[in-house]
Scaffold this active site. Sequence first.
Site, PDB file in Angstrom:
ATOM      1  N   ARG A  45     -75.457 -17.735   2.305  1.00  0.00           N
ATOM      2  CA  ARG A  45     -75.246 -17.872   0.865  1.00  0.00           C
ATOM      3  C   ARG A  45     -76.598 -17.801   0.177  1.00  0.00           C
ATOM      4  NH1 ARG A  45     -70.817 -21.884  -1.651  1.00  0.00           N
ATOM      5  NH2 ARG A  45     -69.615 -20.420  -0.393  1.00  0.00           N
ATOM      6  N   LYS A  81     -74.117 -22.303   8.918  1.00  0.00           N
ATOM      7  CA  LYS A  81     -74.270 -21.730   7.574  1.00  0.00           C
ATOM      8  C   LYS A  81     -75.743 -21.614   7.259  1.00  0.00           C
ATOM      9  CE  LYS A  81     -71.384 -20.369   4.428  1.00  0.00           C
ATOM     10  NZ  LYS A  81     -70.087 -19.739   4.752  1.00  0.00           N
ATOM     11  N   LEU A 188     -58.008 -12.184  -8.682  1.00  0.00           N
ATOM     12  CA  LEU A 188     -57.717 -10.808  -8.260  1.00  0.00           C
ATOM     13  C   LEU A 188     -59.009 -10.134  -7.809  1.00  0.00           C
ATOM     14  CD1 LEU A 188     -55.282  -9.903 -11.177  1.00  0.00           C
ATOM     15  CD2 LEU A 188     -54.679 -10.543  -8.826  1.00  0.00           C
ATOM     16  N   VAL A 191     -60.090 -10.174  -2.123  1.00  0.00           N
ATOM     17  CA  VAL A 191     -58.949 -10.532  -1.269  1.00  0.00           C
ATOM     18  C   VAL A 191     -57.661 -10.619  -2.096  1.00  0.00           C
ATOM     19  CG1 VAL A 191     -58.064 -12.182   0.426  1.00  0.00           C
ATOM     20  CG2 VAL A 191     -60.526 -11.823   0.229  1.00  0.00           C
ATOM     21  N   GLY A 192     -57.737 -11.276  -3.263  1.00  0.00           N
ATOM     22  CA  GLY A 192     -56.533 -11.472  -4.080  1.00  0.00           C
ATOM     23  C   GLY A 192     -55.877 -10.150  -4.462  1.00  0.00           C
ATOM     24  N   ASN A 267     -61.401 -20.964   0.007  1.00  0.00           N
ATOM     25  CA  ASN A 267     -61.928 -22.011   0.891  1.00  0.00           C
ATOM     26  C   ASN A 267     -61.900 -23.365   0.183  1.00  0.00           C
ATOM     27  OD1 ASN A 267     -62.698 -20.461   3.207  1.00  0.00           O
ATOM     28  ND2 ASN A 267     -64.369 -19.602   1.997  1.00  0.00           N
TER      29      ASN A 267
HETATM   30  P1  NAD Z   1     -64.127 -12.589  -5.211  1.00  0.00           P
HETATM   31  O1  NAD Z   1     -65.317 -13.220  -5.827  1.00  0.00           O
HETATM   32  O2  NAD Z   1     -64.119 -11.128  -4.949  1.00  0.00           O
HETATM   33  O3  NAD Z   1     -62.829 -12.890  -6.108  1.00  0.00           O
HETATM   34  C1  NAD Z   1     -62.588 -14.107  -6.757  1.00  0.00           C
HETATM   35  C2  NAD Z   1     -61.901 -13.766  -8.061  1.00  0.00           C
HETATM   36  O4  NAD Z   1     -61.448 -14.964  -8.669  1.00  0.00           O
HETATM   37  C3  NAD Z   1     -62.815 -13.067  -9.070  1.00  0.00           C
HETATM   38  O5  NAD Z   1     -62.195 -11.865  -9.530  1.00  0.00           O
HETATM   39  C4  NAD Z   1     -62.971 -14.103 -10.189  1.00  0.00           C
HETATM   40  O6  NAD Z   1     -63.108 -13.516 -11.465  1.00  0.00           O
HETATM   41  C5  NAD Z   1     -61.669 -14.875 -10.056  1.00  0.00           C
HETATM   42  N1  NAD Z   1     -61.684 -16.230 -10.616  1.00  0.00           N
HETATM   43  C6  NAD Z   1     -62.688 -17.132 -10.623  1.00  0.00           C
HETATM   44  N2  NAD Z   1     -62.278 -18.285 -11.209  1.00  0.00           N
HETATM   45  C7  NAD Z   1     -60.965 -18.096 -11.539  1.00  0.00           C
HETATM   46  C8  NAD Z   1     -59.976 -18.931 -12.136  1.00  0.00           C
HETATM   47  N3  NAD Z   1     -60.240 -20.169 -12.523  1.00  0.00           N
HETATM   48  N4  NAD Z   1     -58.744 -18.414 -12.333  1.00  0.00           N
HETATM   49  C9  NAD Z   1     -58.465 -17.138 -11.961  1.00  0.00           C
HETATM   50  N5  NAD Z   1     -59.353 -16.314 -11.374  1.00  0.00           N
HETATM   51  C10 NAD Z   1     -60.593 -16.797 -11.161  1.00  0.00           C
HETATM   52  O7  NAD Z   1     -63.837 -13.416  -3.877  1.00  0.00           O
HETATM   53  P2  NAD Z   1     -62.980 -12.954  -2.625  1.00  0.00           P
HETATM   54  O8  NAD Z   1     -63.853 -12.340  -1.624  1.00  0.00           O
HETATM   55  O9  NAD Z   1     -61.760 -12.231  -3.085  1.00  0.00           O
HETATM   56  O10 NAD Z   1     -62.546 -14.385  -2.033  1.00  0.00           O
HETATM   57  C11 NAD Z   1     -61.547 -15.165  -2.675  1.00  0.00           C
HETATM   58  C12 NAD Z   1     -61.539 -16.553  -2.038  1.00  0.00           C
HETATM   59  O11 NAD Z   1     -61.274 -16.433  -0.645  1.00  0.00           O
HETATM   60  C13 NAD Z   1     -62.869 -17.305  -2.141  1.00  0.00           C
HETATM   61  O12 NAD Z   1     -62.605 -18.681  -2.258  1.00  0.00           O
HETATM   62  C14 NAD Z   1     -63.531 -17.023  -0.808  1.00  0.00           C
HETATM   63  O13 NAD Z   1     -64.450 -18.043  -0.451  1.00  0.00           O
HETATM   64  C15 NAD Z   1     -62.324 -17.025   0.112  1.00  0.00           C
HETATM   65  N6  NAD Z   1     -62.527 -16.258   1.334  1.00  0.00           N
HETATM   66  C16 NAD Z   1     -62.879 -14.950   1.271  1.00  0.00           C
HETATM   67  C17 NAD Z   1     -63.078 -14.223   2.440  1.00  0.00           C
HETATM   68  C18 NAD Z   1     -63.432 -12.758   2.415  1.00  0.00           C
HETATM   69  O14 NAD Z   1     -63.402 -12.122   3.469  1.00  0.00           O
HETATM   70  N7  NAD Z   1     -63.766 -12.182   1.272  1.00  0.00           N
HETATM   71  C19 NAD Z   1     -62.912 -14.850   3.683  1.00  0.00           C
HETATM   72  C20 NAD Z   1     -62.525 -16.196   3.716  1.00  0.00           C
HETATM   73  C21 NAD Z   1     -62.334 -16.884   2.535  1.00  0.00           C
END
Ligand code: NAD
Length: 366
Positions: A45, A81, A188, A191-192, A267
């Site tokens: 990070r 980490k 979105l 991952v979303g 997470n």
């Molecule tokens: P990302 O940053 O690409 O997407 C997060 C999205 O959430 C962004 O589009 C942001 O604008 C939106 N957001 C932030 N606050 C919000 C709120 N209050 N309401 C609605 N939307 C909001 O992150 P990601 O890679 O898609 O990861 C999503 C989650 O999954 C994170 O918590 C991350 O730690 C976890 N995660 C991701 C991975 C991975 O492989 N990318 C793996 C394990 C866990």
Amino acid sequence: MPAGLRSGLVSAPRALRIERGARTGQPIIISLDSTELGPALGGCRIKPYASWRDGMDDALRLSAAMTAKAALAEMPYGGGKAVVALSPGTAAHYAGAHRGDLLADVGEAVESFDGSYITGPDVGTSPDDMAVIGRRTRHVLCRPQHAGGSGDSSAPTAAGVLACIDAVRDRVFDGRPARRLTFAIQGLGHVGALIAGALARQGASLVVADTEPGRQRLANRWRARVAAPEQLLTSEADILVPAALGATLTPQAVPALRCRAIVGPANNQLAGDSVADLLHAQGITWAPDPVVSAGGIVASVAREISHLADPEVQNLLAAIGDRLGALLDESARSGRPPLTVAQQRLRQVLTQAQAPAGPHPTVATA
Ligand code: NAD
């Protein structure tokens, strides 16, 4: 100790190293929470902190969460980490021409653990950054595919979440197909958006929210209803999918929820362990996020370290859903919240690993 699966367990890390980068002078904090099961896995990070001590707190908390994620995924790895606690006001400097120096400092710090720590992307770092770190150490995952890595982990993370959604459909909704369910998706991003797309292709009804208007516009693609971000959690839905930030499930939020199950990749979703009891008492099935969100590390290790072929990787991702299913079955049998069952399972795995002649867990290659 913050909320999470490690609560109630021994929390002292096996190693904590804090040093200043030789080129940049920036604090690099590496916490190896556990190495009993194998080398510690966990991303790097990079973000500004008011004080390096705040960065250290994050490294300790996040490395403990990685121990839980790897152990519950039955991987022969521990949790670690790296946090680069940028001094306030230096983020732009290290996003530009000086980034290479910062990443070289990180690479040397990772290499100094001689393989007992393996890094990867996290908040503030990307697969491209991993390629630069990889010039100083072999112990790095998720470099871009053209640089010999497995690339961005969002797709396998989403695949693991979708497998968990299937496990929840079977147990909570009597196998009802996704096209007869409504999903509320918070976030979105990488991952979303993949989860939303896959559910839309299955014919599911979606209500979605993102704080970025540009991401919110993706909803048209999926004929999804858009909710205001502050109203998403209380939208009426069968399954809530947290895919934004952690700690969104608070004691105050729970009474207003209008879903029957919560399954998502974010997470550290619970603001405290007591939230798991509140959800359980309210009849909402919460799928523990360290189990649900493991697809990224499962696939990157499978591809880059175990050198498995794609069908085997897909089997491992499907097994994440089976593992969640077993945990929910045990929760239903015992009447205990899924968090309690997961904590007990984690305690068993770590206690066995700490025992001198304890059996060594094997990689699940189902
Ligand atoms: P990302 O940053 O690409 O997407 C997060 C999205 O959430 C962004 O589009 C942001 O604008 C939106 N957001 C932030 N606050 C919000 C709120 N209050 N309401 C609605 N939307 C909001 O992150 P990601 O890679 O898609 O990861 C999503 C989650 O999954 C994170 O918590 C991350 O730690 C976890 N995660 C991701 C991975 C991975 O492989 N990318 C793996 C394990 C866990």
